[in-house]
Scaffold this motif. Structure first.
Motif, short mmCIF file in Angstrom:
data_model
loop_
_atom_site.label_atom_id
_atom_site.label_comp_id
_atom_site.label_asym_id
_atom_site.label_seq_id
_atom_site.Cartn_x
_atom_site.Cartn_y
_atom_site.Cartn_z
N PRO A 1 0.83 -1.21 0.00
CA PRO A 1 0.00 0.00 0.00
C PRO A 1 0.86 1.27 0.00
O PRO A 1 1.79 1.39 0.80
CB PRO A 1 -0.79 -0.13 1.32
CG PRO A 1 -0.91 -1.59 1.53
CD PRO A 1 0.38 -2.18 1.01
N GLY A 2 0.54 2.18 -0.90
CA GLY A 2 1.26 3.45 -0.97
C GLY A 2 2.50 3.41 -1.87
O GLY A 2 3.15 4.43 -2.06
N GLU B 1 -5.13 -2.53 6.85
CA GLU B 1 -6.02 -1.38 7.06
C GLU B 1 -5.89 -0.36 5.95
O GLU B 1 -6.70 0.54 5.82
CB GLU B 1 -5.65 -0.65 8.38
CG GLU B 1 -5.50 -1.54 9.59
CD GLU B 1 -6.85 -2.04 10.06
OE1 GLU B 1 -7.75 -1.21 10.19
OE2 GLU B 1 -6.99 -3.27 10.25
N LYS B 2 -4.79 -0.47 5.17
CA LYS B 2 -4.50 0.60 4.21
C LYS B 2 -5.07 0.29 2.83
O LYS B 2 -5.18 -0.88 2.46
CB LYS B 2 -2.98 0.77 4.09
CG LYS B 2 -2.35 1.13 5.41
CD LYS B 2 -0.97 1.67 5.17
CE LYS B 2 -0.26 1.93 6.48
NZ LYS B 2 1.17 1.91 6.31
#
Ligand code: 5AD
Ligand code: SF4
Length: 441
Positions: free
Chosen positions: A312-313, A349-350
């Motif tokens: 994520p990200g 969660e991301k």
């Protein structure tokens, strides 16, 4: 008529995932062997089917449910068939597995394998996913089945690192190291029965700190003592964390001849931003410095790593940083995975990246590591290497084994014997194996 109760019962084990699971399956087979079960390769003739599962990536745990679905006709034809689920999915999902798949009889987590025979005897539906205080290794029978001249030896289990994407700290629990004296005794026993190469196993093997003479021993100390065991020619260990790669272990790579020149040292990403988000607690630069120190101790070491793409990200720039790190190090082998969110981990969660972005990055990365692996294989042609023969090859007069650097090698050697350690010259290379002929004299 023969008395069917006198027939040994048959156990079919399917193993998913890591080497730790391969070892655990062997130990469970031995524990059930003490209760009269023999293993079979044929699922249809089994009295008990045990699925030893892996939870590390989503695909691995989904596989369990599709395999269980496929067992339905077998259970319908033989209601006495026992079906067990072991391993990390068992640990993570526990009784949920029984609810989702009522054909399952028992669910056993990795710390409770020694209780498997009593669970089977107890009958009914049983779930055991405790982290018991007793050491399962004290309760498992002595090693029996050996598969040729190589063996695994679990020295450490569990993980305290809590990488943001990983379920291992939850499924395998905290780091626990086995006492050094036990490991030395087990190693001597393996060697007395023909083993010449031992791979020390642990989720975080280089965090080993088992009780030993004079206080806790490091992995390096254990390796040095194992190197004194007469007849033990080769020592390997896996899997390591960069932050536990202490000076004494690096030094051992330089001065313990039995310690083989191969190191699996996962870095996961080459971007500092992503490494931080992954909670890896080291930077790309620190990893590169570490590789330099390891190569200074053992210049010909073959390095291997794991990579996760699409965390994520992760931006294009982050991904390019990973590609740069790969180009700088030059890995002889690498395993790469598309990020998969694991329930209960912080990263889950991301928001996830679009699947097509992660897929494209995975392909790009895999093309680079395949190219590096091929170059490393090609560079072996003409070189002399040591090979430990593990079995006869498929072609007549051929032996198959591993080189010091863990390449699979096919050797044209009609006089070759399993368990022999020979010097060979490499004659050809493909992406996954080498061909060689023995050196005379
Ligand atoms: N998604 C993708 N890969 C993962 N790994 C562990 N957890 C995940 C996940 N959630 C990979 C890591 C690790 C290897 C055993 O599996 O690269 O080193
Ligand atoms: Fe998982 Fe990280 Fe522990 Fe390896 S070090 S088992 S990736 S939490």
């Amino acid at each position: 008529m023969t008395d069917s109760t006198a027939m040994p019962k048959k156990l079919f084990i399917k193993t998913y995932g890591c080497q730790m699971n391969v070892y655990d399956s062997e130990r469970m087979a031995e524990a059930m062997g003490a209760k009269g079960y023999v293993t079979t390769e044929v699922q249809e003739e089994a009295d008990m089917v045990l699925l030893n599962t892996c939870h590390i990536r989503e695909k691995a745990s989904e596989k369990l449910y599709s395999d269980l679905g496929r067992l339905r006709p077998l259970k319908a034809a033989n209601p006495d068939l026992k079906i067990g689920v072991a391993g990390c999915v068992a640990q993570a999902e526990g009784a949920e597995i029984l609810r989702r798949m009522p054909l399952v009889d028992l669910v056993v987590g990795p710390q409770s394998y020694h209780r498997l025979p009593e669970m089977v005897e107890a009958g009914g539906k049983v779930v055991d996913t405790d982290f018991p205080t007793e050491d399962k290794f004290d309760h498992l029978p002595a090693r029996k089945a050996l598969r040729g001249p190589t063996a695994f030896l679990t020295v450490q289990e569990g993980c305290d690192k809590f990488c943001a994407f990983c379920v291992v700290p939850y499924t395998r629990g905290a780091e626990v190291s086995r006492p050094a004296a036990r490991l030395l005794a087990e190693a001597r026993d393996l060697v007395s029965r023909g083993v010449r190469e031992i791979t020390l196993l642990g989720q975080n093997v280089n965090a080993y700190h088992g009780a030993g003479e004079g206080g806790d021993w490091t992995l390096a100390r254990l390796v040095r003592e194992l190197a004194q065991v007469d007849g033990l020619e080769r020592i390997r260990y896996t899997t390591s964390h960069p932050n536990d790669m202490e000076d004494d272990l690096i030094a051992a790579h330089g001065d313990v001849p039995q310690l083989m020149p191969y190191l699996h040292l996962p870095v996961q990403s080459g971007s500092d931003r992503i490494l931080k988000a992954m909670n890896r607690k080291h930077t790309a630069e620190q990893y590169l410095r570490l590789i330099e120190r390891i190569r200074a101790a053992r210049p010909d070491i073959l390095l291997s790593s794991d990579f996760i793409v699409g965390f994520p990200g992760e931006t294009d720039r982050d991904f390019e940083d990973t590609m740069d790190l790969i180009r700088t190090v030059g890995f002889g082998q690498a395993f790469s995975f598309k990020y998969s969110a694991r329930p209960g981990t912080p990263a889950a969660e991301k928001p996830e990246l679009p699947a097509e972005v992660a897929d494209a990055r995975l392909q790009t990365l895999q093309a680079l590591v395949t190219q590096q692996q091929r170059a490393a294989q090609d560079a072996m042609v003409g070189r002399e290497v040591g090979v430990l023969y593990e079995k006869a090859g498929r072609l007549p007069g051929q032996m198959v084994g591993k080189s010091d650097h863990l390449h699979a090698v096919h050797v044209a050697d009609p006089a070759g014997q399993v368990g022999q350690l020979v010097r060979v010259r490499v004659t050809a290379a493909s992406t996954n194996s080498l061909a060689a002929e023995p050196l005379l004299g």
